[in-house]
Enzyme design. Sequence first.
Site, PDB file in Angstrom:
ATOM      1  N   LYS A 101     -42.311 -60.232  -0.286  1.00  0.00           N
ATOM      2  CA  LYS A 101     -42.078 -58.946   0.377  1.00  0.00           C
ATOM      3  C   LYS A 101     -41.128 -59.179   1.545  1.00  0.00           C
ATOM      4  O   LYS A 101     -41.084 -60.272   2.093  1.00  0.00           O
ATOM      5  CB  LYS A 101     -43.403 -58.379   0.920  1.00  0.00           C
ATOM      6  N   ASN A 221     -43.462 -38.385  -5.681  1.00  0.00           N
ATOM      7  CA  ASN A 221     -43.028 -39.094  -6.887  1.00  0.00           C
ATOM      8  C   ASN A 221     -44.241 -39.459  -7.756  1.00  0.00           C
ATOM      9  O   ASN A 221     -44.265 -39.175  -8.962  1.00  0.00           O
ATOM     10  CB  ASN A 221     -42.239 -40.351  -6.494  1.00  0.00           C
ATOM     11  N   ALA A 222     -45.252 -40.085  -7.151  1.00  0.00           N
ATOM     12  CA  ALA A 222     -46.416 -40.535  -7.921  1.00  0.00           C
ATOM     13  C   ALA A 222     -47.261 -39.337  -8.398  1.00  0.00           C
ATOM     14  O   ALA A 222     -47.447 -39.145  -9.606  1.00  0.00           O
ATOM     15  CB  ALA A 222     -47.253 -41.488  -7.077  1.00  0.00           C
TER      16      ALA A 222
HETATM   17  P1  NAD Z   1     -43.730 -39.445  -1.827  1.00  0.00           P
HETATM   18  O1  NAD Z   1     -43.173 -39.556  -0.455  1.00  0.00           O
HETATM   19  O2  NAD Z   1     -42.827 -39.105  -2.953  1.00  0.00           O
HETATM   20  O3  NAD Z   1     -44.941 -38.386  -1.854  1.00  0.00           O
HETATM   21  C1  NAD Z   1     -45.996 -38.411  -0.929  1.00  0.00           C
HETATM   22  C2  NAD Z   1     -46.852 -37.163  -1.113  1.00  0.00           C
HETATM   23  O4  NAD Z   1     -47.928 -37.226  -0.190  1.00  0.00           O
HETATM   24  C3  NAD Z   1     -46.110 -35.865  -0.836  1.00  0.00           C
HETATM   25  O5  NAD Z   1     -46.510 -34.907  -1.766  1.00  0.00           O
HETATM   26  C4  NAD Z   1     -46.632 -35.483   0.560  1.00  0.00           C
HETATM   27  O6  NAD Z   1     -46.588 -34.081   0.763  1.00  0.00           O
HETATM   28  C5  NAD Z   1     -48.045 -35.970   0.458  1.00  0.00           C
HETATM   29  N1  NAD Z   1     -48.648 -36.146   1.791  1.00  0.00           N
HETATM   30  C6  NAD Z   1     -48.098 -36.595   2.917  1.00  0.00           C
HETATM   31  N2  NAD Z   1     -48.982 -36.531   3.940  1.00  0.00           N
HETATM   32  C7  NAD Z   1     -50.125 -36.044   3.414  1.00  0.00           C
HETATM   33  C8  NAD Z   1     -51.394 -35.756   3.950  1.00  0.00           C
HETATM   34  N3  NAD Z   1     -51.679 -35.947   5.236  1.00  0.00           N
HETATM   35  N4  NAD Z   1     -52.338 -35.295   3.105  1.00  0.00           N
HETATM   36  C9  NAD Z   1     -52.054 -35.084   1.807  1.00  0.00           C
HETATM   37  N5  NAD Z   1     -50.877 -35.318   1.244  1.00  0.00           N
HETATM   38  C10 NAD Z   1     -49.920 -35.800   2.041  1.00  0.00           C
HETATM   39  O7  NAD Z   1     -44.468 -40.846  -2.075  1.00  0.00           O
HETATM   40  P2  NAD Z   1     -44.851 -41.503  -3.475  1.00  0.00           P
HETATM   41  O8  NAD Z   1     -43.759 -42.397  -3.893  1.00  0.00           O
HETATM   42  O9  NAD Z   1     -45.379 -40.471  -4.400  1.00  0.00           O
HETATM   43  O10 NAD Z   1     -46.045 -42.460  -3.002  1.00  0.00           O
HETATM   44  C11 NAD Z   1     -47.362 -41.972  -2.804  1.00  0.00           C
HETATM   45  C12 NAD Z   1     -48.325 -43.138  -2.790  1.00  0.00           C
HETATM   46  O11 NAD Z   1     -48.183 -43.880  -3.994  1.00  0.00           O
HETATM   47  C13 NAD Z   1     -48.103 -44.150  -1.660  1.00  0.00           C
HETATM   48  O12 NAD Z   1     -49.336 -44.666  -1.279  1.00  0.00           O
HETATM   49  C14 NAD Z   1     -47.276 -45.215  -2.319  1.00  0.00           C
HETATM   50  O13 NAD Z   1     -47.413 -46.467  -1.664  1.00  0.00           O
HETATM   51  C15 NAD Z   1     -47.903 -45.228  -3.699  1.00  0.00           C
HETATM   52  N6  NAD Z   1     -47.024 -45.851  -4.692  1.00  0.00           N
HETATM   53  C16 NAD Z   1     -45.899 -45.208  -5.121  1.00  0.00           C
HETATM   54  C17 NAD Z   1     -45.072 -45.838  -6.032  1.00  0.00           C
HETATM   55  C18 NAD Z   1     -43.820 -45.159  -6.549  1.00  0.00           C
HETATM   56  O14 NAD Z   1     -43.160 -45.760  -7.435  1.00  0.00           O
HETATM   57  N7  NAD Z   1     -43.463 -43.978  -6.117  1.00  0.00           N
HETATM   58  C19 NAD Z   1     -45.398 -47.123  -6.520  1.00  0.00           C
HETATM   59  C20 NAD Z   1     -46.561 -47.746  -6.067  1.00  0.00           C
HETATM   60  C21 NAD Z   1     -47.367 -47.095  -5.141  1.00  0.00           C
END
Ligand code: NAD
Length: 411
Positions: A101, A221-222
């Site tokens: 990392k 995204n997720a």
């Molecule tokens: P993102 O920024 O695309 O989306 C985050 C979402 O969380 C948004 O819908 C936002 O409105 C919501 N959010 C923010 N604050 C909030 C709150 N207080 N209460 C409820 N919802 C809230 O991020 P992402 O890429 O979807 O990632 C989300 C999680 O998934 C993270 O923990 C990330 O580490 C994990 N993750 C994502 C990926 C990936 O490929 N995108 C891979 C591994 C892990």
Amino acid sequence: MELENAKNTIKKAAEKLNLSKETLDIILNTEREVKVNFPVQMDDGTQKIFTGYRIQHNSLLGPYKGGIRYHPEVNLNEVSALSIWMTIKTATLNLPLGGGKGGVICNPKELSEQEIENLTRGFIKKIAPVIGPHKDIPAPDVYTNSKIMDIIVDEYSKTEGIPIEKAKAVVTGKSIENGGSLGRDTATARGGQFVLKQAIEQTKIIPTLENATIAIQGIGNAGGNFAKLISKDNAKIIAISDSKGAIHNPKGLNINKVLEHKKQTGSVMNTPDTICMTNEQLLELDCDVLVPAALANQITEKNADKIKAKIILELANGPTTPEADKILEEKNKLILPDILTNAGGVTVSYYEWFQNINQEKWTAEKVDEKLKEKMQNATKEILDKKEKYQTTTRIAAYVNAIERLSRKLEN
Ligand code: NAD
């Protein structure tokens, strides 16, 4: 991610395996910690020194793999913990990769595009000797993206004096035009969907994904991609949220309409035919599957005994605290842990690297088929280990990964 938390989970898994102290020590310690200070040309003509890290935790199974983040709070402790986590994650998925990392201490919101490019080039110049397609392969993480990955390829190629085509495999998460893989953008959600389907089939906790009631925290995204995918399986999404709050309809939401409403108004709140509630209320809804897909530490000792879902699918990183874990296990909930559930991203990253090395270009269908097999196998192994060692799914995932690492040490 706390370093102590990561190490404690490894120690718990090691106990189950009666791992020798020597093997445990190797797994608990990072192989190499690189700290660099480098100058960056700023738009106002001044030059500023920035600090970055690249932590290489373990390479027993293959080259180090893990993201690079740009954030003001980047520090050695957190980057080290995240590198350990990557070793366990790649081993969980049986990928021929290790864990690493990196990060640079900076506030990307205060930097122009040109300054971010200069910072990226400065950082890569300094860490070029320790990264490489067969040494250490970074990827995007917090506040880094495909554009930054494309710059890394260009800078690595210049610094090391190797052609661009050969330099591409030094990072994953690139743009499709520059050697990225199809299917990478939806891989995390897709992976989670495969894990859930396998777990339902194997445990029979609920009969099918079809008609299962699902509550999703987060629509990024997720969470957003996951919602779209499971709607096609005819699952019933009864609630979804963003940072402003949650919406609920016990009869099921039309996810396309919710996404359209969010696009137009900036939030899911007040989508027609829904009841608005808080994110906390969403977590406690009566449903089959709860999907935390937003932030860490959402299910804690304060709300764990109010969780009614039968299955918790951790798409977010670290959504359940260790104290909440215990309470949920006592209540016989099935937790599908983050280390497995959101590993679709790193798995398709591996496919991107493989395609670059072998000068191949896979179709989206081929990526999907391969991802499905990987995620199903990993889920099956972990649920089997849960039974064998009579432990939690989280510890079972670590047991599985550590077994793989220790086998390599013994051979
Ligand atoms: P993102 O920024 O695309 O989306 C985050 C979402 O969380 C948004 O819908 C936002 O409105 C919501 N959010 C923010 N604050 C909030 C709150 N207080 N209460 C409820 N919802 C809230 O991020 P992402 O890429 O979807 O990632 C989300 C999680 O998934 C993270 O923990 C990330 O580490 C994990 N993750 C994502 C990926 C990936 O490929 N995108 C891979 C591994 C892990």
